[in-house]
Motif scaffolding. Sequence first.
Motif, PDB file in Angstrom:
ATOM      1  N   GLN A 217      44.680  43.305  47.386  1.00 60.56           N
ATOM      2  CA  GLN A 217      44.520  42.675  46.075  1.00 60.56           C
ATOM      3  C   GLN A 217      44.633  41.164  46.165  1.00 60.56           C
ATOM      4  O   GLN A 217      43.930  40.444  45.468  1.00 60.56           O
ATOM      5  CB  GLN A 217      45.554  43.210  45.079  1.00 60.56           C
ATOM      6  N   VAL A 218      45.507  40.686  47.028  1.00 61.55           N
ATOM      7  CA  VAL A 218      45.699  39.251  47.175  1.00 61.55           C
ATOM      8  C   VAL A 218      44.670  38.667  48.135  1.00 61.55           C
ATOM      9  O   VAL A 218      44.036  37.657  47.858  1.00 61.55           O
ATOM     10  CB  VAL A 218      47.133  38.947  47.671  1.00 61.55           C
TER      11      VAL A 218
ATOM     12  N   ARG B  73      40.436  39.199  46.860  1.00 62.97           N
ATOM     13  CA  ARG B  73      40.256  39.102  45.410  1.00 62.97           C
ATOM     14  C   ARG B  73      38.819  39.319  44.955  1.00 62.97           C
ATOM     15  O   ARG B  73      38.529  40.185  44.147  1.00 62.97           O
ATOM     16  CB  ARG B  73      40.685  37.730  44.922  1.00 62.97           C
TER      17      ARG B  73
ATOM     18  N   GLU C 118      37.193  42.554  42.930  1.00 65.43           N
ATOM     19  CA  GLU C 118      36.605  42.420  41.595  1.00 65.43           C
ATOM     20  C   GLU C 118      35.223  43.059  41.566  1.00 65.43           C
ATOM     21  O   GLU C 118      34.846  43.694  40.587  1.00 65.43           O
ATOM     22  CB  GLU C 118      36.552  40.951  41.199  1.00 65.43           C
TER      23      GLU C 118
ATOM     24  N   SER D 258      47.030  45.381  40.713  1.00 62.90           N
ATOM     25  CA  SER D 258      45.732  44.709  40.794  1.00 62.90           C
ATOM     26  C   SER D 258      45.590  43.604  39.751  1.00 62.90           C
ATOM     27  O   SER D 258      44.866  42.630  39.971  1.00 62.90           O
ATOM     28  CB  SER D 258      44.580  45.704  40.694  1.00 62.90           C
TER      29      SER D 258
ATOM     30  N   ARG E 272      46.196  39.882  40.845  1.00 61.99           N
ATOM     31  CA  ARG E 272      45.279  39.100  41.685  1.00 61.99           C
ATOM     32  C   ARG E 272      44.703  37.899  40.940  1.00 61.99           C
ATOM     33  O   ARG E 272      44.127  37.012  41.550  1.00 61.99           O
ATOM     34  CB  ARG E 272      44.186  39.974  42.270  1.00 61.99           C
ATOM     35  N   THR E 273      44.884  37.858  39.622  1.00 60.84           N
ATOM     36  CA  THR E 273      44.399  36.708  38.855  1.00 60.84           C
ATOM     37  C   THR E 273      45.356  35.523  38.931  1.00 60.84           C
ATOM     38  O   THR E 273      44.995  34.426  38.527  1.00 60.84           O
ATOM     39  CB  THR E 273      44.171  37.089  37.378  1.00 60.84           C
TER      40      THR E 273
ATOM     41  N   PRO F  62      46.953  32.176  44.273  1.00 59.00           N
ATOM     42  CA  PRO F  62      47.268  32.910  45.503  1.00 59.00           C
ATOM     43  C   PRO F  62      48.720  32.809  45.964  1.00 59.00           C
ATOM     44  O   PRO F  62      49.307  33.811  46.371  1.00 59.00           O
ATOM     45  CB  PRO F  62      46.322  32.305  46.534  1.00 59.00           C
TER      46      PRO F  62
ATOM     47  N   ALA G  88      50.644  35.009  43.613  1.00 56.14           N
ATOM     48  CA  ALA G  88      50.207  36.406  43.663  1.00 56.14           C
ATOM     49  C   ALA G  88      50.819  37.139  44.846  1.00 56.14           C
ATOM     50  O   ALA G  88      51.243  38.292  44.720  1.00 56.14           O
ATOM     51  CB  ALA G  88      48.686  36.477  43.721  1.00 56.14           C
TER      52      ALA G  88
END
Length: 189
Positions: free
Chosen positions: A97-98, A101, A105, A158, A161-162, A165, A168
Amino acid sequence: MTRNTRTDAVHNQRHIVTVARAAFAADGLEVPMREIARRAGLGVATLYRHFPSRPDLIGAVLTEQVAVCGAEMQAALADPDPWRALRGTIHRFSEHQVRDRGLNEALFGSHTAAAPFAGQRRAHAQGFERLVERARSAGALRRDLSVEDVRTGLMAISSFRTLPPERATTAVRRLANLLIAGMAATPRG
């Protein structure tokens, strides 16, 4: 075409996919083709010779990503320790997820590039369901948790992930550890 020319072409193609994977993972699928060529240290013509269109390049990168995820799921299903397999899968999911990204998506969103991978995504989801059921059957997972409960935890992971970084990475790791601790039938390490 000589053997060296073919070897160079194969090397260039692999290099482009590697560079594109990193670019797409960090910055999303809209990274310009010219920028990928620049990052790869190749001319735009070389990039287009190997991948005539953006969807071709995205498809190559996603094919590789889906294959890696599939191999990880197969390894988890082969692990004789159901709790270790489920815990490891959640940690790997968190790391993806990190680290990946933009690719995630695309794969988990509504991007058209994800459509060819629907079957693999279903197989991966079924594998995850088996991991949860194995852990429950082994007495490692709380009996009141459903597969959907665990998936809800993955959705929460998840959503992080926004974050930027640097934030996150820490937040996702902490949430994954909390999820795993909360899932355990008894306190575990």
